[in-house]
Design a protein around this motif. Structure first.
Motif, PDB file in Angstrom:
ATOM      1  N   VAL A 191       5.632   0.426  -2.748  1.00 36.02           N
ATOM      2  CA  VAL A 191       6.866   1.105  -3.123  1.00 36.02           C
ATOM      3  C   VAL A 191       6.663   2.608  -2.977  1.00 36.02           C
ATOM      4  CG1 VAL A 191       8.592   1.432  -4.944  1.00 36.02           C
ATOM      5  CG2 VAL A 191       7.344  -0.736  -4.781  1.00 36.02           C
ATOM      6  N   CYS A 192       7.698   3.300  -2.468  1.00 33.98           N
ATOM      7  CA  CYS A 192       7.641   4.760  -2.383  1.00 33.98           C
ATOM      8  C   CYS A 192       8.545   5.364  -3.456  1.00 33.98           C
ATOM      9  CB  CYS A 192       8.035   5.253  -0.998  1.00 33.98           C
ATOM     10  SG  CYS A 192       9.811   5.208  -0.655  1.00 33.98           S
ATOM     11  N   ALA A 193       8.472   6.684  -3.629  1.00 33.16           N
ATOM     12  CA  ALA A 193       9.238   7.369  -4.671  1.00 33.16           C
ATOM     13  C   ALA A 193      10.737   7.253  -4.451  1.00 33.16           C
ATOM     14  CB  ALA A 193       8.820   8.841  -4.735  1.00 33.16           C
ATOM     15  N   SER A 194      11.148   7.031  -3.209  1.00 33.48           N
ATOM     16  CA  SER A 194      12.574   6.881  -2.907  1.00 33.48           C
ATOM     17  C   SER A 194      13.096   5.487  -3.232  1.00 33.48           C
ATOM     18  CB  SER A 194      12.835   7.194  -1.435  1.00 33.48           C
ATOM     19  OG  SER A 194      12.412   8.499  -1.106  1.00 33.48           O
ATOM     20  N   GLY A 195      12.184   4.578  -3.594  1.00 30.18           N
ATOM     21  CA  GLY A 195      12.603   3.234  -3.948  1.00 30.18           C
ATOM     22  C   GLY A 195      12.525   2.224  -2.834  1.00 30.18           C
ATOM     23  N   HIS A 196      12.043   2.628  -1.674  1.00 33.91           N
ATOM     24  CA  HIS A 196      11.864   1.655  -0.588  1.00 33.91           C
ATOM     25  C   HIS A 196      10.751   0.688  -0.977  1.00 33.91           C
ATOM     26  CE1 HIS A 196      13.450   5.225   1.864  1.00 33.91           C
ATOM     27  NE2 HIS A 196      14.447   4.362   1.727  1.00 33.91           N
ATOM     28  N   ASN A 197      11.000  -0.577  -0.793  1.00 36.89           N
ATOM     29  CA  ASN A 197      10.116  -1.623  -1.286  1.00 36.89           C
ATOM     30  C   ASN A 197       9.712  -2.538  -0.145  1.00 36.89           C
ATOM     31  OD1 ASN A 197       9.408  -4.326  -2.485  1.00 36.89           O
ATOM     32  ND2 ASN A 197       9.770  -3.221  -4.385  1.00 36.89           N
ATOM     33  N   PHE A 198       8.394  -2.794  -0.015  1.00 37.07           N
ATOM     34  CA  PHE A 198       7.872  -3.633   1.064  1.00 37.07           C
ATOM     35  C   PHE A 198       6.958  -4.696   0.460  1.00 37.07           C
ATOM     36  CE2 PHE A 198       8.613   0.674   2.498  1.00 37.07           C
ATOM     37  CZ  PHE A 198       9.443   0.482   3.595  1.00 37.07           C
ATOM     38  N   ASP A 199       7.421  -5.931   0.484  1.00 34.51           N
ATOM     39  CA  ASP A 199       6.680  -7.032  -0.136  1.00 34.51           C
ATOM     40  C   ASP A 199       5.380  -7.318   0.604  1.00 34.51           C
ATOM     41  OD1 ASP A 199       8.647  -7.398  -2.028  1.00 34.51           O
ATOM     42  OD2 ASP A 199       9.691  -8.949  -0.877  1.00 34.51           O
ATOM     43  N   ILE A 200       4.350  -7.674  -0.146  1.00 37.18           N
ATOM     44  CA  ILE A 200       3.108  -8.165   0.429  1.00 37.18           C
ATOM     45  C   ILE A 200       3.263  -9.664   0.637  1.00 37.18           C
ATOM     46  CG2 ILE A 200       0.626  -8.444   0.098  1.00 37.18           C
ATOM     47  CD1 ILE A 200       0.717  -5.969  -1.727  1.00 37.18           C
ATOM     48  N   ALA A 201       3.104 -10.113   1.863  1.00 33.88           N
ATOM     49  CA  ALA A 201       3.311 -11.517   2.186  1.00 33.88           C
ATOM     50  C   ALA A 201       2.268 -12.382   1.502  1.00 33.88           C
ATOM     51  CB  ALA A 201       3.251 -11.723   3.703  1.00 33.88           C
ATOM     52  N   ALA A 202       2.625 -13.652   1.307  1.00 32.40           N
ATOM     53  CA  ALA A 202       1.698 -14.592   0.682  1.00 32.40           C
ATOM     54  C   ALA A 202       0.398 -14.705   1.465  1.00 32.40           C
ATOM     55  CB  ALA A 202       2.360 -15.961   0.558  1.00 32.40           C
ATOM     56  N   ARG A 203       0.456 -14.446   2.755  1.00 29.48           N
ATOM     57  CA  ARG A 203      -0.739 -14.526   3.594  1.00 29.48           C
ATOM     58  C   ARG A 203      -1.574 -13.252   3.547  1.00 29.48           C
ATOM     59  NH1 ARG A 203       1.388 -17.802   9.019  1.00 29.48           N
ATOM     60  NH2 ARG A 203       2.245 -19.588   7.886  1.00 29.48           N
ATOM     61  N   GLY A 204      -1.139 -12.244   2.766  1.00 24.09           N
ATOM     62  CA  GLY A 204      -1.994 -11.098   2.511  1.00 24.09           C
ATOM     63  C   GLY A 204      -1.790  -9.898   3.408  1.00 24.09           C
ATOM     64  N   TYR A 205      -0.642  -9.781   4.050  1.00 25.38           N
ATOM     65  CA  TYR A 205      -0.375  -8.610   4.878  1.00 25.38           C
ATOM     66  C   TYR A 205       0.977  -8.035   4.496  1.00 25.38           C
ATOM     67  CZ  TYR A 205       2.863 -11.484   7.586  1.00 25.38           C
ATOM     68  OH  TYR A 205       3.903 -12.285   7.961  1.00 25.38           O
ATOM     69  N   THR A 206       1.258  -6.818   5.004  1.00 24.47           N
ATOM     70  CA  THR A 206       2.511  -6.142   4.693  1.00 24.47           C
ATOM     71  C   THR A 206       3.224  -5.757   5.979  1.00 24.47           C
ATOM     72  OG1 THR A 206       1.431  -5.216   2.730  1.00 24.47           O
ATOM     73  CG2 THR A 206       3.563  -4.287   3.351  1.00 24.47           C
ATOM     74  N   HIS A 207       4.530  -5.979   6.004  1.00 18.41           N
ATOM     75  CA  HIS A 207       5.344  -5.656   7.180  1.00 18.41           C
ATOM     76  C   HIS A 207       5.931  -4.259   6.984  1.00 18.41           C
ATOM     77  CE1 HIS A 207       8.071  -6.094  10.529  1.00 18.41           C
ATOM     78  NE2 HIS A 207       7.610  -7.305  10.771  1.00 18.41           N
TER      79      HIS A 207
END
Length: 280
Positions: free
Chosen positions: A26-42
């Protein structure tokens, strides 16, 4: 433990630092990027994609994984490791980014070569299939779907950067590297896989010679040419070699058919390993 995930990621939408909450970045602007169940981030926004599913396909990633696991490029990995740590392990932790990491082979080889060295590792690739494969094989580094054209990495946070058979974007590399940091770049030499090229192309053009002129903001630290023969036995491994390279898409149908009929082939591996130091 000598391997930790690299944590200094940046938001791909506004370049602000990202913070890991455990299940998302998560960044200060509120953008949110989920960590996938397989352990990586898009971290590749749709506006940064040129196609719906960019990068290597699932089949290409699997072919490369099988080929590299067979050890045919071990000497390349060894040369890369020498270039990354020319004087051996150092006391401080090193942050290392593989920009175009594929299925993570070269980062795994780096860790295996220097078990006493502390690393913070990040692998970035535009192919989600490659990043999924890398995360499955080693959960310790941070694995990210992203682009070299806009690396989701905070400025001046990287000690070592790998660009192996990839697409260097030197202004971005200069931005994320610390002063004195190193790029280690691998490019195919003029004789690389020449035996395959002679079969699959009706008129085989000579491969371009790799250059070692340093990019702007860098100086040449070292260059090594790695050349050796490799004997491939079995149609499956020959097919994997072709499928993992751009030659798979460029070859004629007749050329691919001719190669598929072979049970063995002796190929030349010829690459240049160059390292460039970031100016202060």
């Amino acid at each position: 433990m000598n391997v930790q995930p690299f944590l200094h990621l940046a938001c791909p939408l506004d370049d602000s630092p990202l913070t890991c909450t455990g299940s998302a970045w998560v960044c200060a602007s509120g953008h949110n990027f989920d960590i996938a169940a397989r352990g990586y981030t898009h971290l590749l926004p749709v506006q940064h994609k040129r196609t719906r599913d960019p990068g290597d396909s699932k089949a290409m990633v699997a072919a490369r994984q099988r080929f590299l696991a067979a050890g045919f490029y071990q000497r390349i990995a060894d040369a890369v490791n020498r270039a990354l740590l020319p004087d051996g392990p150092v006391a401080e932790q090193l942050s290392c980014l593989d920009a175009g990491c594929g299925e993570g082979y070269y980062l795994r080889e780096l860790v295996a070569a220097y078990p006493q060295q502390a690393f913070a590792l990040l692998g970035v690739d535009i192919s989600k299939w490659a990043v999924q494969s890398a995360a499955k094989r080693d959960a310790r580094p941070n694995w990210v779907v992203g682009s070299n054209a806009h690396l989701p990495v905070q400025s001046a946070s990287i000690d070592r950067l790998l660009c192996l058979f990839g697409f260097p974007v030197y202004p971005e590399f200069a931005r994320v590297l610390k002063p004195g940091g190193l790029i280690v770049q691998v490019d195919a030499g003029s004789e690389h896989l020449q035996e395959v090229r002679q079969i699959i192309y009706p008129r085989a053009k000579p491969a371009r010679q790799p250059h070692n002129a340093p990019p702007e903001g860098f100086s040449l630290a070292a260059v090594e040419r790695v050349t050796y023969p490799a004997n491939l036995y079995g149609a499956d491994i020959i097919s994997d070699l072709l499928e993992m390279t751009p030659h798979f898409f460029r070859a004629s149908a007749e050329g691919r058919a001719a190669l598929s009929e072979l049970d063995s082939i002796r190929v030349t591996v010829d690459v240049q390993v160059a390292s460039y130091s970031r100016s202060g």
